[in-house]
Enzyme design. Sequence first.
Site, short mmCIF file in Angstrom:
data_model
loop_
_atom_site.label_atom_id
_atom_site.label_comp_id
_atom_site.label_asym_id
_atom_site.label_seq_id
_atom_site.Cartn_x
_atom_site.Cartn_y
_atom_site.Cartn_z
N GLU A 151 0.86 -1.18 0.00
CA GLU A 151 0.00 0.00 0.00
C GLU A 151 0.89 1.23 0.00
O GLU A 151 1.70 1.42 0.91
CB GLU A 151 -0.93 0.02 1.21
N ASN A 183 9.95 7.09 1.31
CA ASN A 183 9.33 7.80 0.21
C ASN A 183 8.99 6.82 -0.90
O ASN A 183 9.86 6.07 -1.37
CB ASN A 183 10.28 8.88 -0.32
N ASP A 195 -3.14 11.99 -2.27
CA ASP A 195 -3.26 13.44 -2.46
C ASP A 195 -3.69 13.71 -3.89
O ASP A 195 -3.02 13.27 -4.84
CB ASP A 195 -1.91 14.09 -2.17
N LYS A 240 -4.28 21.02 -8.87
CA LYS A 240 -3.86 21.96 -9.91
C LYS A 240 -3.20 21.22 -11.07
O LYS A 240 -2.40 20.31 -10.86
CB LYS A 240 -2.91 22.99 -9.32
N TYR A 255 -9.51 7.80 6.31
CA TYR A 255 -10.10 8.86 5.49
C TYR A 255 -11.43 8.42 4.89
O TYR A 255 -12.38 9.20 4.82
CB TYR A 255 -9.14 9.26 4.37
N GLU A 256 -11.49 7.18 4.47
CA GLU A 256 -12.72 6.68 3.85
C GLU A 256 -13.89 6.75 4.82
O GLU A 256 -14.99 7.18 4.45
CB GLU A 256 -12.50 5.24 3.38
#
Length: 217
Positions: A44, A96, A118, A122, A193-194
């Site tokens: 993940e 990372n 994320d 933009k 978050y879900e």
Amino acid sequence: MRLRHKPWAKDKLAEHASIVVHNPEEKRGKWHELFGNDKPIHIEVGTGKGRFITGMAKANPHVNYIGIELQDSVIVGALDLILEDVTPNIRLLNQNAEDLQKFFESNEIDRVYLNFSDPWPKNRHEKRRLTYKTYLKMYEDILVENGEIHFKTDNQGLFEFSLKSFSEYGLLLKFVSLDLHHSDFEGNIMTEYEEKFASKGNRIYRSEVQYRSSNLS
């Protein structure tokens, strides 16, 4: 959402090297040895506080899981979940995700999960989206033949961008849901978050895509 800094997080992660792998470059090509079996390995990217990946590991003991999260103050939450209920088929990387190819060899990973990444809304930031073509190439390089990406988001713009990106890359769209929580999909394990977004009535989007043999170099 502002991230609360936890100055003690690094020390706690360092104390549990059996769970948090601190030198993943040394394990490249040897992850099955680390787990002590030949079970499929799923990763993940952006594991957050670990609700999803720990839930998946408990529900699927026949699969090995690796959660990758850059923020130490966040991934320490995943470590806490694992320590509360020892789960042998899970490891964590406080790293990372741009360095995945340093950590994993070709054909070493069976599936990639991208959950609530994320959206970088933009246009000038589209290259930072985890479903942009350069990331798709990176996943392809570590996945087995016909490996898969499973993707969830509440952001319609990111979902539409991702479906287009998947299609242009030549991936096979195996499953698409425009409203996951009101579908007949079974076995969904939510992320933090879900749960938050769904409780507010936000629609959850989900897709499963597969690399075709012709994509593999």
